[in-house]
Design a protein around this motif. Sequence first.
Motif, PDB file in Angstrom:
ATOM      1  N   ALA A 189       0.554  -1.206  -0.407  1.00  0.00           N
ATOM      2  CA  ALA A 189       0.334   0.333  -0.119  1.00  0.00           C
ATOM      3  C   ALA A 189       0.720   0.897  -0.279  1.00  0.00           C
ATOM      4  O   ALA A 189       0.596   2.223  -0.950  1.00  0.00           O
ATOM      5  N   GLU A 190       2.222   1.298   0.794  1.00  0.00           N
ATOM      6  CA  GLU A 190       2.891   2.805   0.739  1.00  0.00           C
ATOM      7  C   GLU A 190       3.636   3.097  -0.621  1.00  0.00           C
ATOM      8  O   GLU A 190       3.232   3.958  -0.997  1.00  0.00           O
ATOM      9  N   ALA A 191       4.140   1.880  -1.212  1.00  0.00           N
ATOM     10  CA  ALA A 191       4.951   1.297  -2.734  1.00  0.00           C
ATOM     11  C   ALA A 191       3.577   2.552  -3.294  1.00  0.00           C
ATOM     12  O   ALA A 191       4.182   2.973  -3.983  1.00  0.00           O
ATOM     13  N   MET A 192       2.310   1.713  -3.666  1.00  0.00           N
ATOM     14  CA  MET A 192       1.298   2.079  -4.241  1.00  0.00           C
ATOM     15  C   MET A 192       0.815   3.658  -3.655  1.00  0.00           C
ATOM     16  O   MET A 192       1.242   4.900  -4.866  1.00  0.00           O
ATOM     17  N   ALA A 193       1.111   3.731  -3.104  1.00  0.00           N
ATOM     18  CA  ALA A 193       0.796   5.442  -2.119  1.00  0.00           C
ATOM     19  C   ALA A 193       1.284   6.344  -3.174  1.00  0.00           C
ATOM     20  O   ALA A 193       1.207   7.484  -3.624  1.00  0.00           O
ATOM     21  N   LEU A 194       2.958   5.787  -2.636  1.00  0.00           N
ATOM     22  CA  LEU A 194       4.154   7.107  -2.960  1.00  0.00           C
ATOM     23  C   LEU A 194       3.592   6.153  -4.697  1.00  0.00           C
ATOM     24  O   LEU A 194       3.677   8.361  -5.023  1.00  0.00           O
ATOM     25  N   GLY A 195       3.903   6.374  -5.015  1.00  0.00           N
ATOM     26  CA  GLY A 195       3.475   6.099  -6.938  1.00  0.00           C
ATOM     27  C   GLY A 195       2.221   7.403  -7.313  1.00  0.00           C
ATOM     28  O   GLY A 195       2.734   7.364  -8.208  1.00  0.00           O
ATOM     29  N   LEU A 196       1.326   6.809  -6.911  1.00  0.00           N
ATOM     30  CA  LEU A 196       0.461   8.027  -7.139  1.00  0.00           C
ATOM     31  C   LEU A 196       0.332   9.456  -7.031  1.00  0.00           C
ATOM     32  O   LEU A 196       0.270   9.939  -7.379  1.00  0.00           O
ATOM     33  N   ARG A 197       1.463   9.357  -5.672  1.00  0.00           N
ATOM     34  CA  ARG A 197       1.560  11.083  -5.245  1.00  0.00           C
ATOM     35  C   ARG A 197       2.382  11.587  -6.511  1.00  0.00           C
ATOM     36  O   ARG A 197       2.487  12.688  -7.242  1.00  0.00           O
ATOM     37  N   GLU A 198       3.396  11.012  -6.569  1.00  0.00           N
ATOM     38  CA  GLU A 198       4.421  11.303  -7.158  1.00  0.00           C
ATOM     39  C   GLU A 198       3.880  11.160  -8.871  1.00  0.00           C
ATOM     40  O   GLU A 198       4.045  11.292  -9.679  1.00  0.00           O
ATOM     41  N   GLY A 199       2.630  10.807  -8.740  1.00  0.00           N
ATOM     42  CA  GLY A 199       2.434  10.803 -11.094  1.00  0.00           C
ATOM     43  C   GLY A 199       1.925   9.835 -11.077  1.00  0.00           C
ATOM     44  O   GLY A 199       1.762   9.733 -12.803  1.00  0.00           O
ATOM     45  N   VAL A 200       2.517   8.990 -10.853  1.00  0.00           N
ATOM     46  CA  VAL A 200       2.877   7.584 -12.065  1.00  0.00           C
ATOM     47  C   VAL A 200       1.919   7.131 -11.856  1.00  0.00           C
ATOM     48  O   VAL A 200       0.801   7.159 -11.755  1.00  0.00           O
ATOM     49  N   ASP A 201       1.544   6.570 -13.638  1.00  0.00           N
ATOM     50  CA  ASP A 201      -0.055   5.943 -13.930  1.00  0.00           C
ATOM     51  C   ASP A 201      -0.370   4.477 -13.083  1.00  0.00           C
ATOM     52  O   ASP A 201       1.051   3.190 -12.634  1.00  0.00           O
TER      53      ASP A 201
END
Length: 305
Positions: A189-201
């Motif tokens: 969850a933390e990894a996916m959340a960071l990706g979303l925060r950074e604008g990664v698809d």
Amino acid sequence: MLQPTIGLIGLGAMGAGIATTLRRQGHELRVCDAQPGRAQDFAAEGGLACATPAETAAGCDVLVSVVVNAEQTEAVLFGKHGAAAAMSPGSVFVMCSTVDPSWSTALEARLAEHGILYLDAPISGGAARAASGQMTMMTAGAPAAYEKAGGVLDAMAAKVYRLGDRAGAGSKVKIINQLLAGVHIAAAAEAMALGLREGVDAAALYEVITHSAGNSWMFENRMAHVLAGDYTPLSAVDIFVKDLGLVLDMARASKFPLPLSSTAHQMFMQASSAGFAREDDSAVIKIFPGIDLPAARPTLTDASS
């Protein structure tokens, strides 16, 4: 040899899958569930629906309990219309819940006073593997219990690990498994959340991670729920509030430090207190601020309405 008479109590996601597996292999089952209608729905395709644990246990050689925790197991055995009083001496109680190992050890002794054999037998693998007979069991108990119920265990699961001749070892191994499961979900969850925060698809991130060294079974399984925007509980947030709590309790007794488990437990506690207690455990991702989670995918009914 005649097949043993089997009772099963608890027709939730895992219990229903186990019951289906046993029925598919030709076993006649007596089933019971606290939720009205579940036992009757199962029995409509084969088996006998029972109203109480005692009725389920009567005449059974092996009684399998697939309830949530120790408290519910206590109710199954020793509550009103409890199974213990109805079980025959020499029959076997198979306990599949995730519980404190010391409680499981004590339960073996309590059941022995009634002449009942006991298998400490937590399960893992999820509802789909339970229904296909591919789950894992972490078991411990007396040789006499295995002699009577070993064939039932082999029918229920693809992997049946025999971890000792006394109760407790199965529950200890399951708790260590839950340490990893909870930490892996929290980390995913933390990894996916960071990706979303950074604008990664999100879909691209999922595709890359699931084909890279950072993948885990929990990332692949649970982040698929996040991508679908579907938090229907297969395993709820509060399950890991409980299970990681058991992990920490076990370690606390021997003053053993578990920094990652402690952090993951706090994450699930935060998600629970924020109102996501009964959502899928992947909903722990909702504790992260400033991210836009994928919306629920429309069903065919939604699309046509």
